[in-house]
Design an enzyme around this catalytic site. Structure first.
Site: not given
Ligand code: EPU
Length: 337
Positions: A160, A235, A332
């Site tokens: 990012r 995010s 972010e």
């Molecule tokens: N999780 C939870 N509870 C929650 C949210 C997530 O337990 O409320 C756990 C999920 O089960 C999973 C882990 O945390 O094991 C990661 O969650 P997720 O796969 O949803 O991804 P993220 O790290 O929250 C990132 C990006 C997103 C992108 C997703 C999918 C960042 C800051 N965000 O989210 O990007 O869509 O991965 O690749 O890196 C964005 O930038 O606006 C965005 C949505």
């Protein structure tokens, strides 16, 4: 090109929040962009460039400078490369590549925003970052008022992160050139995609880019709020990256903590998990803003919400994470005031 005054910015952001711009214009070419920047420089005004307005929180007081809405369009295909105007909608580009059978963009489906914004924060999702797809970025250098072509390595992309964040205000992106390979492999290693395609993986089915795009669209729709309906910027925070030692310490208190080891051996921790499982923040409401019930990393605003309400809620989340884990989290989303 006309320059307007006192234009409400709420209509230009996906949070649907923000005060007025002192000056506002929409640019459709590099020449118009130069004209706009000259106007600002002559009046010693700060400049804010907006694309889809999907990754910013604009203060309720607005922006006391010139807001430039990037509207340079165009898709030029030449051999194995595509050059796209900064004002094109990101997901239209993804749809275009998928229809053309081009590999690489499909995991980045349904991300709001424009092509010019994508390199700034090196957007990423489902195991793929935009930087992987970029040949070069064309930008106006506001110091010389000439356009320059920056190679992928000159953009110094990170998680990012890019040159455009470090030299803030210096470059305004006008177009981006991408690799456009018609042979390749889809990436379905990310947990959610692996689960989605469980059967296909078991039976060794070769997946098309279009199948992966459809999967990403449906996974996102189930987990993220529809930004056409709700105010949101996706995010709100970055996932924190900590040292191995810090991770080992945290693991003692939180044995289930999910994590991803980075190439440099530091450890990325999903903040959504911390906010959900440790801080119990899902659904927490502050005024007209709340933590999204299905993904704790996302804030959602109701009509009439203010930037102050978002900031106060964000502060509550930051304080909880700091107290429970010692980690200082970073936005972010870009705060504009
Ligand atoms: N999780 C939870 N509870 C929650 C949210 C997530 O337990 O409320 C756990 C999920 O089960 C999973 C882990 O945390 O094991 C990661 O969650 P997720 O796969 O949803 O991804 P993220 O790290 O929250 C990132 C990006 C997103 C992108 C997703 C999918 C960042 C800051 N965000 O989210 O990007 O869509 O991965 O690749 O890196 C964005 O930038 O606006 C965005 C949505």
């Amino acid at each position: 090109m006309s320059i307007q005054e006192h234009i409400s910015l709420a209509q230009y952001t996906t949070f649907k929040i923000g005060g007025k711009a002192r000056f506002f214009c929409s640019v459709h070419s590099e020449d118009e962009l130069v004209e706009a920047v000259r106007f600002a420089q002559e009046k010693s005004l700060r400049i804010l460039v907006i694309g889809g307005g999907s990754n910013m929180l604009i203060s309720d007081k607005g922006f006391d400078g010139l807001v430039i809405r990037m509207n340079i369009k165009g898709i030029v295909s030449s051999g194995e490369q595509l050059t796209i105007g900064a004002g094109e909608v990101w997901d239209d580009l993804v749809a275009y590549t998928v229809d053309a059978g081009i590999y690489g963009f499909e995991n980045l489906s349904a991300i709001p925003g424009t092509v010019g914004a994508a390199p700034v924060q090196n957007i990423g999702a489902y195991g793929v970052e935009t930087s992987r797809l970029i040949v070069s970025v064309r930008a106006l250098d506001t110091q010389t008022l000439k356009c320059v072509e920056l190679s992928n390595s000159e953009c110094t992309f990170g998680y990012r992160d890019s040159l455009f964040k470090h030299q803030k205000g210096r470059y305004i992106i006008t177009s981006v050139t991408f690799f456009a390979y018609k042979v390749g492999q889809v990436h379905i290693e990310y947990k959610d995609l692996k689960e989605y395609f469980k059967k296909e993986i078991e039976h060794k089915v070769t997946l098309s880019v279009s199948q992966v795009r459809n999967a990403v669209i449906s996974i996102r729709a189930a987990k993220l709020p529809d930004w056409k309906q709700w105010g949101t910027a996706g995010s709100f925070f970055k996932n924190p990256i900590v040292s191995q030692k810090k991770f080992e310490d945290l693991k003692k208190t939180y044995p289930d903590l999910p994590h991803f080891v980075e190439p440099d051996n530091n450890v990325k921790i999903p903040l959504g998990w911390i906010l959900d499982k440790i801080c119990n923040m899902k659904g927490l409401k502050h005024g007209r803003v709340r933590v999204y019930e299905k993904q704790a990393l996302v804030l959602v605003s109701e009509p009439g919400a203010t930037a102050d309400e978002v900031t106060s809620l964000a502060r509550i989340l930051m304080d909880c994470v700091k107290e429970k884990t010692g980690i200082e989290i970073e936005g972010e989303v870009e705060w504009v005031n």
